[in-house]
Scaffold this active site. Structure first.
Site, short mmCIF file in Angstrom:
data_model
loop_
_atom_site.label_atom_id
_atom_site.label_comp_id
_atom_site.label_asym_id
_atom_site.label_seq_id
_atom_site.Cartn_x
_atom_site.Cartn_y
_atom_site.Cartn_z
CD GLU A 88 -16.05 -1.54 8.84
OE1 GLU A 88 -15.98 -2.14 9.92
OE2 GLU A 88 -15.10 -0.90 8.35
CB CYS A 105 -12.31 -12.49 5.06
SG CYS A 105 -11.20 -13.02 3.73
CB SER A 180 -9.00 -5.80 -4.13
OG SER A 180 -7.89 -5.93 -3.29
CG HIS A 205 0.26 -8.25 1.40
ND1 HIS A 205 -0.16 -6.95 1.30
CD2 HIS A 205 -0.87 -9.01 1.40
CE1 HIS A 205 -1.48 -6.91 1.27
NE2 HIS A 205 -1.93 -8.14 1.31
CG ASN A 279 -5.11 1.72 8.50
OD1 ASN A 279 -4.73 2.82 8.87
ND2 ASN A 279 -5.91 1.54 7.46
CB CYS A 322 -12.34 -3.10 5.94
SG CYS A 322 -13.12 -1.97 4.83
C1 LIG Z 1 -9.54 -5.74 3.20
S1 LIG Z 1 -8.79 -6.41 1.76
C2 LIG Z 1 -10.22 -6.89 0.78
C3 LIG Z 1 -9.91 -7.40 -0.59
C4 LIG Z 1 -9.16 -8.72 -0.66
N1 LIG Z 1 -9.57 -9.64 0.33
C5 LIG Z 1 -7.66 -8.50 -0.60
O1 LIG Z 1 -7.04 -8.90 0.38
O2 LIG Z 1 -7.14 -7.93 -1.57
C6 LIG Z 1 -8.21 -4.96 0.86
C7 LIG Z 1 -6.82 -4.52 1.19
O3 LIG Z 1 -6.78 -4.08 2.54
C8 LIG Z 1 -5.50 -4.38 3.04
N2 LIG Z 1 -5.50 -4.40 4.51
C9 LIG Z 1 -6.12 -5.26 5.33
N3 LIG Z 1 -5.85 -4.96 6.62
C10 LIG Z 1 -5.04 -3.89 6.60
C11 LIG Z 1 -4.43 -3.10 7.61
N4 LIG Z 1 -4.59 -3.38 8.90
N5 LIG Z 1 -3.65 -2.05 7.22
C12 LIG Z 1 -3.49 -1.76 5.91
N6 LIG Z 1 -4.05 -2.45 4.91
C13 LIG Z 1 -4.81 -3.51 5.26
C14 LIG Z 1 -5.25 -5.75 2.46
O4 LIG Z 1 -3.90 -6.09 2.52
C15 LIG Z 1 -5.77 -5.61 1.06
O5 LIG Z 1 -4.75 -5.22 0.16
S1 SF4 Z 2 -6.84 -8.75 3.73
FE1 SF4 Z 2 -8.45 -9.42 2.32
S2 SF4 Z 2 -8.11 -11.64 2.18
FE2 SF4 Z 2 -6.94 -10.98 3.92
S3 SF4 Z 2 -8.32 -11.39 5.66
FE3 SF4 Z 2 -8.59 -9.24 5.02
S4 SF4 Z 2 -10.30 -9.27 3.64
FE4 SF4 Z 2 -9.56 -11.38 3.82
#
Ligand SMILES: C[S@@+](CC[C@H](N)C(=O)[O-])C[C@H]1O[C@@H](n2cnc3c(N)ncnc32)[C@H](O)[C@@H]1O
Ligand code: SF4
Length: 335
Positions: A88, A105, A180, A205, A279, A322
């Protein structure tokens, strides 16, 4: 495909450094690949000119739009890769684009859809760039955040190669490239050495080590204080503030203890704290905090001297974080 392998193929077709540069710039900026926008049509060596139609098709096939899901705060794109996998990207306001770096991941954060089935494969640097090129077919892109599916620190060579190209031939300002990560020593070793130094978003977090291990089970076992120290060095080195990411989970990391922990860790740091309400993901018990309560936490941190922003999660009204589009498309389950 990696950019480095693409460069090797161009060289094998007789390309010199100036040809490589023009071709890559043309691809990134969606100009005709033959370089005719910059130079004459005869600019490239003959072998390269003859190979261009096939090369153009191959580059087009790296990332194709499968579906688009518009929302108020961004438009989420489901992208098909050449091998049938999907990732995505999200078109964000003000020329921003969020790209994926991996299919799945391995970190397995308990609140994230992407981490639920582990890592399926790495994206090549050319596949990361192809997401930007595809987005540019729809509208200009002046900022790229590596916050889509995947952990960039687990795919460093490809992500850094993509960052270098975006910050040079891609004409994106270096601080508008945002790496990130959950934090990893390799990030702090390699980012300062790059020709293009991106801004850093650190997904913290919580300030509680034990809770962090539970929320991010396979993140490197680093103490929050050590992460903040290393990030601070990078902020001072680059001159851009660290963006601390804090996915707000009601009743878990939004209490007094965390407020005090943030003040203890981030006071005096060159940083912005982004509070992002969780989310919702189907099947998970976590709760999204009430907006007013989250806003109060942001105000209190502000009063204590911590630059804090409460953000809407991108894509909230197109069904969450995502990984959800991909999961719904069925690909995740069938691989
Ligand atoms: C998808 S991650 C990708 C980059 C990297 N893996 C990281 O964790 O920073 C990007 C951000 O999306 C946040 N994230 C993931 N799932 C989420 C959710 N369900 N609600 C809000 N933020 C979320 C993560 O905490 C992170 O800060
Ligand atoms: S928040 Fe980032 S590191 Fe954590 S599972 Fe999702 S993509 Fe991976």
């Amino acid at each position: 495909m990696r950019i480095e392998h693409l460069r090797q193929r161009l060289r094998a077709l007789g390309a010199k450094a100036c040809h490589e540069q023009v071709l890559l710039r043309s691809w990134l900026q969606r100009l005709p690949l033959d370089g005719s926008a910059h130079r004459s049509e005869q600019f490239f060596p003959l072998a390269l000119r003859q190979a261009l139609p096939d090369l153009a098709l191959e580059l087009e096939g790296l990332a194709r739009l499968r579906s688009e899901h518009p929302g108020e705060d961004g438009s989420r794109l489901l992208i098909g890769l050449a091998d049938g996998q999907t990732v995505e990207s999200v078109l964000l306001p003000k020329g921003g684009l969020c790209v994926s770096t991996q299919v799945g991941c391995a970190v397995g954060c308990v609140f994230c859809m992407t981490g639920r089935d582990g890592l399926l494969r790495q994206l090549g640097s050319a596949e990361i760039i192809a997401q930007v090129v595809l987005a540019r077919s729809r509208r200009p892109v002046s900022k790229v955040v590596f916050m889509g599916m995947g952990e960039p620190a687990h795919n460093m060579d490809n992500v850094l190669e993509a960052i270098e190209l975006l910050g040079t031939e891609g004409a994106i300002g270096h601080k508008n490239l945002v790496f990130s990560t959950v934090g990893d020593r390799r990030v702090f070793e390699r980012l300062p050495r790059g020709v293009v130094k991106p801004a850093l978003a650190l997904s913290l977090h919580t300030t509680n080590s034990e809770l962090r291990r539970r929320l991010l089970p396979k993140a490197p076992p680093m103490e929050p204080a050590e992460l903040v120290d290393l990030a601070e060095d990078y902020a001072r080195h680059t001159g851009y503030p660290i963006q601390y990411q804090w996915t707000l989970l009601a009743g878990i990391n939004d209490g007094e203890d965390e407020l005090e922990g943030v003040v203890r860790l981030l006071t005096g740091k060159y940083a912005v704290l982004n509070l992002i309400p969780y989310n919702r993901i189907e099947g998970l018990e976590f709760r999204r905090p009430d907006w007013e309560q989250a806003a109060e936490m942001a105000r209190r941190l502000h009063r204590r001297g911590i630059l804090t922003k409460l953000r809407h999660s991108a894509g909230q009204d197109v069904e969450g974080g995502c990984g959800q589009l991909r999961a719904r498309s069925g690909v995740l389950r069938s691989t």
